[in-house]
Design an enzyme around this catalytic site. Structure first.
Site, PDB file in Angstrom:
ATOM      1  N   HIS A  36      44.750  49.662  32.982  1.00 19.15           N
ATOM      2  CA  HIS A  36      43.824  50.775  32.760  1.00 19.15           C
ATOM      3  C   HIS A  36      44.573  52.076  32.501  1.00 19.15           C
ATOM      4  CE1 HIS A  36      40.403  48.335  33.865  1.00 19.15           C
ATOM      5  NE2 HIS A  36      39.611  49.346  33.593  1.00 19.15           N
ATOM      6  N   LYS A 101      34.044  44.306  41.923  1.00 23.32           N
ATOM      7  CA  LYS A 101      33.306  44.292  43.189  1.00 23.32           C
ATOM      8  C   LYS A 101      33.343  45.687  43.797  1.00 23.32           C
ATOM      9  CE  LYS A 101      37.232  42.699  46.008  1.00 23.32           C
ATOM     10  NZ  LYS A 101      37.588  43.551  47.142  1.00 23.32           N
TER      11      LYS A 101
END
Lengths: 174, 282
Positions: A36, A101
């Protein structure tokens, strides 16, 4: 149970509500922290990134190494909130879905609404189970990051739940 | 004094076997807590999560796929009998020996190498070094407890230096608050280790060590306090996966140590439902 195909379109996203059980089929891209950071650095420099973000889902995953003769190792979701600082830039560049999550930041939630995107959550710690829904997996970029490389993952009926829908409704605040 | 010789090879093999056990299966006492919760959970989301977890455990065991892709950092607690002597030949230290076992285990078993150097964050590529703790015990036995610690839960660790006059219910509140703050991130239903007393780092150490007692027979002295903690945490309703439910915490264990008149350190270590550990005696 709702079926979801990738790449995502406005219509599909619009029909999904936080708390809906879904099964995702198609290509998703596996990327986590270090990948990322690099993707956002490239975008900020105006450079090309290793895959077309438009309509895609990024799955926050760093699978275990693939043993010979199998498709993928254990491949459950990692904690999404660590990606929060990078997510708005990716959404603005065309990304439509994320899967991981846990809770997202307010900033991410706002960007999900403004970009008409969606956040899926799946079963934490269930990497063995989730690997059964993967039909193909290949590393496509940042190989030097090892488990943090970017993976192109073909999934079939991959189970997930809508975490934050395009209206900003959040399963964790029910 | 006659010393019992312990050979390097024996320790390496036992550590290797322990990593294998803990990566692909859970201890029976941990599974029992999970399966009991699955039967009793009332919330449909919570129940679904526990059903998937049970299925995951089965697939991991049968197909030899790591239970979780976060195959963690290895934490090893050694208890070394004072009447034993490790016959060091190939290795210079216990750390070196342990790291050798970890390295070959992670390579051969296709476990994820998640350990990076600090501060540059380059992967060590071997999942070493392991976190190694050694205590001295009487006798001629050597014991170790191995834990595979994932960082979804590790990142939710907390320490608070309370005032000496802190009430028991304030500590219970603090522990419940830690779990609430962690929310879905540590993969609930969680297991809680609490370290009380000592110095700051001793409390942290004890909280991690307390996780080794999860699911085992309770010691009467702490059982009531532990039960209160579990109940308080379960009142939060966070539930399995954080999607809501009756079961947020399946067990909590406390370890204590005398502390200073001026303080009361309390540390909270959280383990995800995939509490992967194994204990061995040599």
């Amino acid at each position: 149970m709702k079926k979801v195909k990738t790449p995502l379109d406005v219509e599909t996203i619009g029909k999904l509500k936080a708390g809906d059980f879904v099964e995702i089929s198609g290509v998703i891209y596996g990327a986590r922290d270090a990948a990322h950071k690099r993707l956002v650095e490239l975008l900020k420099k105006g450079k090309k990134i290793p895959f077309d973000l438009n309509g895609q889902i990024i799955y926050y995953v760093g699978p275990t190494p693939t043993p010979p003769g199998v498709i993928i190792g254990s491949c459950g979701p990692t904690t999404s909130s660590r990606m929060d600082i990078y997510t708005p830039d990716l959404l603005k560049a065309g990304l439509k879905g994320m899967m991981g999550k846990g809770i997202r930041s307010e900033k991410v939630k706002e960007t999900i609404i403004t970009c008409g995107a969606i956040y899926f959550v799946t079963y934490g710690g269930c990497g063995a189970y989730l690997s059964q829904f993967v039909k193909k997996c290949e590393g496509i970029a940042f190989f030097e990051l090892g488990p943090e490389a970017i993976y192109k993952i073909n999934v079939e009926n991959f189970p997930a739940i809508v975490g934050i829908d395009s209206k900003g409704r959040d399963i964790y605040s029910f | 004094m006659r010393m019992r010789k312990i050979y390097e090879k024996v320790i390496v093999e036992k550590i290797y076997a322990s990593i294998e056990k803990a990566s692909f299966s859970l201890e029976p006492q941990i599974k029992k807590l999970i399966y009991d919760a699955k039967e009793k959970e009332k919330n449909p989301y919570g129940k679904k999560v526990l059903e998937v977890i049970a299925e995951n455990i089965k697939i991991a065991e049968n197909k030899k796929i790591p239970i979780c892709q976060d195959t963690g950092m290895i934490v090893l607690f050694f208890e070394i009998g004072s009447k034993t002597r490790i016959e060091f030949r190939k290795f210079k230290t216990l750390q070196e020996l342990v790291d050798f076992a970890v390295k070959i285990a992670y390579k051969n078993m296709y476990l994820r190498k998640s350990v990076v150097y600090v501060p540059d964050r380059k992967n060590t590529a071997t999942n070493t070094p392991a976190v190694l703790w050694c205590e001295n015990i009487p006798g001629d036995e050597m014991k170790f407890s191995l834990m595979i610690k994932g960082f979804g839960s590790e990142n939710t660790t907390q320490l608070r230096m309370f005032l000496p006059g802190v009430e028991q219910n304030e500590i219970i509140e603090f522990v419940a608050e830690c779990v609430k703050k962690a929310g879905p991130n540590p993969c609930p239903p969680v297991f809680i280790g609490i370290g009380m007393g000592g110095t700051a780092e001793k409390a942290m150490y004890l909280s991690k060590k307390a996780l080794l007692d999860i699911g085992k027979k309770k010691r009467w002295k702490m059982a009531e306090f532990e039960q209160k903690i579990i109940s308080k945490i379960n009142e939060t309703g966070i539930g399995p996966g954080g999607f809501g439910g009756n079961f947020t915490c399946l067990d909590a264990r406390v370890k204590t140590f005398p502390t200073h008149i001026a303080g009361f350190p309390v540390a909270v270590s959280i383990s995800c439902w995939a509490h992967r550990m194994h204990q061995e005696s040599i």
